[in-house]
Scaffold this active site. Structure first.
Site, mmCIF file in Angstrom:
data_model
loop_
_atom_site.group_PDB
_atom_site.id
_atom_site.type_symbol
_atom_site.label_atom_id
_atom_site.label_comp_id
_atom_site.label_asym_id
_atom_site.label_seq_id
_atom_site.Cartn_x
_atom_site.Cartn_y
_atom_site.Cartn_z
ATOM 1 N N HIS A 84 0.848 -1.192 0.000
ATOM 2 C CA HIS A 84 0.000 0.000 0.000
ATOM 3 C C HIS A 84 0.881 1.238 0.000
ATOM 4 O O HIS A 84 1.955 1.247 0.583
ATOM 5 C CB HIS A 84 -0.922 0.009 1.221
ATOM 6 N N ASP A 163 -14.428 2.173 5.726
ATOM 7 C CA ASP A 163 -13.436 2.961 4.983
ATOM 8 C C ASP A 163 -14.028 3.475 3.671
ATOM 9 O O ASP A 163 -13.703 4.582 3.242
ATOM 10 C CB ASP A 163 -12.163 2.146 4.709
ATOM 11 N N ARG A 170 -13.761 12.061 3.834
ATOM 12 C CA ARG A 170 -12.513 12.779 4.167
ATOM 13 C C ARG A 170 -12.041 13.596 2.974
ATOM 14 O O ARG A 170 -11.533 14.700 3.111
ATOM 15 C CB ARG A 170 -11.424 11.782 4.578
ATOM 16 N N SER A 185 -7.400 4.133 8.001
ATOM 17 C CA SER A 185 -7.880 3.849 6.647
ATOM 18 C C SER A 185 -7.036 2.744 6.002
ATOM 19 O O SER A 185 -7.562 1.772 5.457
ATOM 20 C CB SER A 185 -7.808 5.143 5.823
ATOM 21 N N LYS A 189 -8.124 -1.694 5.955
ATOM 22 C CA LYS A 189 -8.226 -2.431 4.681
ATOM 23 C C LYS A 189 -7.256 -3.602 4.668
ATOM 24 O O LYS A 189 -7.592 -4.715 4.287
ATOM 25 C CB LYS A 189 -7.878 -1.508 3.494
HETATM 26 N N1 URA Z 1 -4.373 5.564 1.394
HETATM 27 C C1 URA Z 1 -5.458 5.130 2.063
HETATM 28 O O1 URA Z 1 -5.929 4.023 1.847
HETATM 29 N N2 URA Z 1 -5.998 5.927 2.982
HETATM 30 C C2 URA Z 1 -5.511 7.133 3.283
HETATM 31 O O2 URA Z 1 -6.051 7.789 4.145
HETATM 32 C C3 URA Z 1 -4.383 7.605 2.584
HETATM 33 C C4 URA Z 1 -3.817 6.793 1.624
#
Ligand code: URA
Length: 443
Positions: A84, A163, A170, A185, A189
């Site tokens: 990520h 999320d 957001r 966030s 995930k």
């Molecule tokens: N990536 C995400 O999944 N969430 C965030 O808040 C920022 C980057």
């Protein structure tokens, strides 16, 4: 336990810590539609200004993760790892890295996000492929993972719905750049994916949500330790987001560049980043090839065409039209507008944030939560930091269906600063980050 939402918001607004029960209540009620967007918006803004302590942050991660089903992948016979990024411009790394890792035997179950503010979103990019739908059922998620070796999909009512809702809110309420909200966030995930390992691309610099290096390191330290709390082996690289990754920023243009990378024709910076993250991933997975073999194996995943085959297989299973990827023919649909250098000299700055904003204004991102992104919209850079350019030569091409691009042209021109002196070489990867949030290896 029943609480009054406004009392929870007031408590946070006044800087008092919330209990795990209060946080769990707030998230659950929001997902159930019993707390409206306006109260969640106020809560997010209160967290933005007052922060959260470690217990609160872990409680937020946990309640967001448990807002839907959590994957059980015990029957997957292999190492399950995800990657990520903390958000960037031109960041199509996931589209390349996931099939590369899958072709080397690592399973990659990836839940991704949409564009946030000036940064692009993997899901928006993938959906530029005609027919491809990133909202799939849990059943389909597993099926594609087992068949293609990787799957990239979005949050749904089944998978981390908290999320899905909070992320969009957001974006619309200027509450993205909050450490606990980013940690919650990302980790909600990732922890819903039943992972063995996770590699993180933590961005710093102009186009990052945490431009300051120390803030980005603090974010990384928190992401690593939360992962550890949940038994996931996490590694993080600190990478430079002063200028966009690669040459393409937007949706379809980035898919094209990802395909270029998967067929051995990608920009060098993008491949360097893919290979650095892949090396970390293979090490976490305990695939102990020596460093030189590692590079050769990664290169072979591209040269042999196996990573590209795996990508096409995934696209097909997601309902996407693979013929356009083999021919890349949709590229020609929108006529580009050329942005020219205003003077002669060296490119000293290519402000990633400004380029991201320009791409968004061209239609590649959302100004409001309900905006529909334009798959054709994007920017193709013709220069990078350090390049020499003459006045009047192209610095970028803009792709958009908007009738008036003057604002976009102005934003790109502002992003590209040309000077007389050749700048210092651009450092792409700063190094590995320790759980304490310290830079440990300079690559
Ligand atoms: N990536 C995400 O999944 N969430 C965030 O808040 C920022 C980057």
């Amino acid at each position: 336990m029943n609480y009054f939402p406004a009392e929870i918001i007031r408590k946070k607004r006044n800087g008092l810590p919330l209990s795990g029960d209060e946080i769990g209540f707030f998230v659950r009620q929001y997902v159930a539609g019993k707390i409206p967007d306006y109260q969640m918006s106020a809560f997010l803004m209160a967290v933005f200004f007052k922060g959260m302590n470690r217990q609160e942050m872990v409680a937020l991660v946990e309640s967001m993760k448990n807002s839907g089903s959590v994957l059980k992948l015990d029957d997957v016979d292999g190492f399950k790892l995800d990657k990520h990024s903390t958000g960037g411009v031109g960041d199509k790394i996931s589209l390349i890295l996931a099939p590369v890792l899958a072709s080397l035997g690592i399973y990659v179950p990836m839940i991704s996000g949409r564009g946030l503010a000036h940064s692009g979103g993997t899901l928006d990019k993938l959906e530029a492929i005609p027919g491809l739908n990133t909202r799939i059922s849990l059943h389909k998620f597993r099926e594609i993972l087992l068949s293609a070796g990787f799957v990239i999909a979005g949050q749904t009512e089944e998978l981390v719905p908290a999320d899905r809702k909070i992320y969009a809110l957001r974006d619309a309420t200027a509450t993205i750049e909050s450490l606990p909200l980013v940690v919650a966030s990302i980790m909600s995930k990732k922890l819903a994916e039943d992972l063995d390992g996770l590699v993180l691309d933590v961005k710093t610099g102009k186009g990052a949500f945490f431009p300051d290096k120390n803030d980005a390191l603090q974010l990384a330290g928190n992401l690593i330790t939360v992962g550890k709390d949940f038994d996931v082996n996490v590694r993080a690289l600190l990478t430079n987001m002063d200028q966009p990754v690669g040459m393409a920023c937007g949706n379809w243009v980035e898919v094209v560049e990802a395909v270029d990378c998967l067929t051995g024709n990608g920009p060098q910076d993008t491949m360097t980043e893919v290979f650095a993250l892949a090396t970390d991933a293979l090490q976490i997975a305990g695939i102990g090839w020596p460093e030189t073999d590692m590079q050769a194996k990664l290169q072979d995943a591209i040269d042999s065409g196996t990573a590209m085959e795996q990508f096409l297989h995934y696209v097909k299973m997601m309902g996407g039209d693979t013929r356009v990827l083999e021919k890349l023919s949709r590229y020609a649909l929108v006529k580009p507008v050329v942005v020219k250098a205003e003077r002669t000299g060296f490119v000293a700055e290519l402000d990633a944030r400004q380029i991201g904003i320009a791409a968004m204004l061209a239609g590649a991102g959302r100004k409001n939560a309900e905006d529909i992104v334009d798959p054709d919209a994007g920017i193709l850079l013709k220069v990078k930091i350090g390049d020499f350019v003459r006045a009047g030569e192209p610095v970028a091409e803009l792709f958009s269906n908007q009738p008036d691009l003057s604002q976009v042209v102005a934003a790109v021109q502002e992003a590209v600063r040309i000077g007389d002196k050749k700048p210092e070489p651009y450092q792409l990867i700063f190094g590995e980050i320790s759980p304490e949030g310290e830079l440990i290896i300079s690559k």
